[in-house]
Enzyme design. Structure first.
Site, mmCIF file in Angstrom:
data_model
loop_
_atom_site.group_PDB
_atom_site.id
_atom_site.type_symbol
_atom_site.label_atom_id
_atom_site.label_comp_id
_atom_site.label_asym_id
_atom_site.label_seq_id
_atom_site.Cartn_x
_atom_site.Cartn_y
_atom_site.Cartn_z
ATOM 1 N N ASP A 44 -54.887 8.657 -5.781
ATOM 2 C CA ASP A 44 -55.305 7.271 -5.895
ATOM 3 C C ASP A 44 -55.942 6.871 -4.557
ATOM 4 O O ASP A 44 -55.935 7.623 -3.577
ATOM 5 C CB ASP A 44 -54.098 6.373 -6.248
ATOM 6 N N GLU A 89 -52.916 -5.360 -9.365
ATOM 7 C CA GLU A 89 -52.005 -4.542 -8.552
ATOM 8 C C GLU A 89 -50.935 -5.410 -7.865
ATOM 9 O O GLU A 89 -50.453 -6.386 -8.430
ATOM 10 C CB GLU A 89 -52.829 -3.713 -7.562
HETATM 11 C C1 GLC Z 1 -56.633 1.448 -7.275
HETATM 12 C C2 GLC Z 1 -55.736 1.674 -8.461
HETATM 13 C C3 GLC Z 1 -56.241 2.692 -9.439
HETATM 14 C C4 GLC Z 1 -57.756 2.713 -9.435
HETATM 15 C C5 GLC Z 1 -58.225 3.147 -8.066
HETATM 16 C C6 GLC Z 1 -59.752 3.136 -7.939
HETATM 17 O O1 GLC Z 1 -55.892 1.255 -6.113
HETATM 18 O O2 GLC Z 1 -54.374 1.983 -8.177
HETATM 19 O O3 GLC Z 1 -55.725 2.341 -10.730
HETATM 20 O O4 GLC Z 1 -58.228 3.615 -10.419
HETATM 21 O O5 GLC Z 1 -57.681 2.349 -7.029
HETATM 22 O O6 GLC Z 1 -60.237 1.823 -8.051
#
Ligand code: GLC
Length: 623
Positions: A315, A511
């Site tokens: 991530d 988030e």
């Molecule tokens: C974010 C999220 C993830 C996402 C990634 C790219 O922090 O946790 O779900 O796909 O970054 O945007």
């Protein structure tokens, strides 16, 4: 295609070899000789689309330098390669992404497609011409793109209990993503939300693992006709992101292995069975150990036990968190790659990442076999996507973005996701010829009804993208004899109205920004609005636009009706279809609804007494 005679093929084969030997940098590039077997005249085997993927991977891998292999494992954010994209080719970076809201100057389908093609044109100038793969969070439609169809967030789709509908949404989303050139979607989130305090509860299909597992049909929809209208799906976030203590985003999931496997593994098992092309690792920890460094769960369980054959992506700067300190180190790079992460979403300081990664390999702390395995997994998906044959946007899909057909599908999904929780005195369905009063901050606000991951990462209030608000839908559904009066705060309501509709709830978040460790009730604005409507003496129907259940038990007696609308997206008329009975409510709760916030976490079977149980939902009497 003109086929060459044997002699001509041998001559071209030799000259290609000579050319390759000259062109290869002095870093011990593998001789091209072994790689030309099975090549068409003058073309290396990896460029021969008629060969099986694993043969093309073998051939390409045999030609790559170590640095080129490390480049393929590196994903950079588009902003780090804008305006100067040259590193994409110079360092042979494997992937680019748009983080939430990271859009081109011109945020239109054409603007996105032109951006994608620009990056790809640069990527193809690398020595071996390996195309890049571009990832984006199209988690409820291609939400970053202004004008795209924004579908209900997962929690609403969970309420539909309709895997077939979710498959259709996956296909439609893929066409809109493909229409901007992009080939990889960081979706679906297969999280099992166990505590509604979690800011990502709305990204979950529900609290019962059987529900997200059933909805992995989204993967089949997204990957249908892969490389044409289909895009690579991502099962995320592996594993246990929805089960952290206190519902803290990126927190610690404190469970026995038996519980972790029972509650959080089934959706990923199903995703692997459905051929998910990639898996994204969770920021969270399991019993104190970060998933980004968890070799047992990522390699032994996901790759070996479940047989996941795609590639694993970290991530956003997830490896930086492994040691709990700011930034990332060689040790963290080693932990992550040896744990089984194949591609690292750096996403900015990709030069530092490549330097550290090379250092770990040179020191023998990351075996080359691990690098080769990661490359095999990544390259196989690039071949399966047809990126070597069709590297640029197929603009025949661009017109699908925000199309009437897709918006009709979204409207159908909105209607199917509405959950009727109370309807005393039959105040619903509303009369089309009635005298209606509409109030509430979420009645006329596309941004609020869409939630996070819409145009920007966090989402925002206002007319941020084309669509119909819930108020638009109410107005459109009211017959000629009916009247609709709207006032956001409820000013002007009186006893002359047949009914009042209060559209209230949450404003957008994403988030951890959406974590609610304290109260879970309505905000002061909503409470003031509801108080005015109540004082008027007319029946009040509450439409709750939120990413999760809220603490409303104490207020409920004052409401005549309650409809959980979740985060419906751009097609607000799907809500009014249910309000006026054009569609009977059929939604069922995908999560247990608390009686009091102090009960959280509250889930079916935990012995607590909820306000509304998992699976609850009323409908209208058949007329
Ligand atoms: C974010 C999220 C993830 C996402 C990634 C790219 O922090 O946790 O779900 O796909 O970054 O945007």
């Amino acid at each position: 295609m003109r086929r060459l005679g044997l002699t001509q093929r041998i001559v071209i084969g030799v000259s290609t070899l000579a050319l390759a030997a000259v062109a290869a940098p002095a870093t011990g590039v593998a001789a091209d000789s072994a790689a030309d077997s099975g090549a068409d005249a003058g073309r290396p085997a990896y460029r021969n689309a008629r060969l099986p993927v694993d043969q093309r991977v073998d051939d390409l891998l045999s030609r790559m330098t170590l640095d080129e292999k490390l480049g393929q494992m590196t994903q950079a954010e588009r902003s780090a390669l804008t305006p100067d994209r040259s590193d994409l080719a110079a360092l042979g970076l494997g992937s680019v992404l748009s983080g939430g809201g990271s859009a081109p100057e011109e945020n239109t389908p054409k603007g996105w497609a032109d951006m994608y093609d620009g990056f790809q044109r640069t990527a193809l100038t690398s020595r071996l011409g390996i195309p890049m793969i571009y990832g984006v969070d199209a988690v409820h439609g291609h939400g970053n793109v202004r004008g795209a169809t924004v579908f209900p967030h997962h929690i609403g789709l969970g309420a539909t209990r309709d895997p077939g509908l979710v498959r259709r949404i996956g296909r439609a989303t893929a066409r809109e993503v493909a229409g901007t050139g992009i080939d990889w979607n960081f979706a679906p989130c297969l999280c099992v939300a166990r505590n509604d305090r979690w800011g990502r509860t709305y990204e979950s299909y529900g609290e019962n693992p059987a529900l997200p597992a059933a909805m992995t049909t989204e993967i089949s929809g997204l990957q249908h006709r892969l490389g044409r209208s289909g895009v690579l799906a991502t099962a995320k976030h592996y594993i246990g992101d929805g089960g952290t203590t206190g519902g803290v985003d990126q927190g610690d999931t404190e469970l026995s292995e038996r519980e972790l496997r029972a509650v959080h593994l089934p959706p990923f098992k199903k995703a692997v069975e459905r051929g998910a092309g990639s898996v994204m690792v969770s920021f969270s920890s399991w019993n104190g150990k970060k998933l980004h460094g968890h070799r047992y769960l990522v390699t032994d369980v996901l790759k070996k036990e479940l047989g996941f054959g795609g590639f694993v992506v970290s991530d956003w700067a997830g490896i930086d968190q492994i040691d709990g300190e700011e930034g990332f180190t060689g040790a963290e790079v080693r932990r992550a790659v040896n744990a089984g992460i194949d591609m690292v979403m750096v996403p900015h300081d990709y030069r530092k990442f490549l330097t550290l990664l090379r250092g770990e390999v040179d020191a023998g702390r990351i075996p080359v076999s691990r690098i080769d395995d990661a490359n095999r997994r990544i390259l196989a998906k690039k071949f399966e996507l047809g990126l070597f044959e069709r590297p640029f946007t197929d603009r025949s899909y661009t017109g699908d973005i925000g199309s009437p057909r897709h918006r009709a599908l979204a409207r159908e999904a909105v209607g199917a996701s509405q959950v009727l929780l109370k309807n005393d005195g039959g105040v619903l369905p509303l009369k089309k010829d009635g005298k209606l009063f509409v109030a509430g901050k979420n009645a006329d606000d596309i941004g609020n009804q869409s939630g996070g991951w819409t145009i920007s990462w966090q989402g925002e209030s206002g007319a941020i993208t084309p669509g119909t608000t819930i108020l638009d839908g109410i107005r459109a559904q009211t017959g000629p004899a009916g009247t609709v009066t709207y006032d956001r705060e409820g000013d002007g309501v009186d006893g002359s109205y047949d009914a009042a509709v209060a559209v209230v709830g949450e404003t957008p978040y994403a988030e951890g920004e959406g974590d609610r460790p304290g109260g879970m009730g309505l905000d002061e604005e909503d409470l003031a609005t509801l108080k005015k409507l109540k004082a008027s003496g007319v029946p009040v129907a509450v439409v709750l636009v939120s990413g999760r259940p809220l603490d409303i038990a104490g207020r409920l007696p004052g409401w005549d009706a309650l409809l959980a609308s979740w985060l419906p997206g751009t097609e607000g008329d799907g809500v009014s279809d249910v309000l006026f009975g054009d569609r009977r409510p059929t939604g069922k709760l995908p999560v247990t609804w608390m009686r009091d916030a102090d009960q959280l976490p509250i889930n079916a079977g935990d012995g607590q007494r909820p306000l509304f149980p998992y699976g609850y939902g009323l409908t209208y009497p058949r007329s």
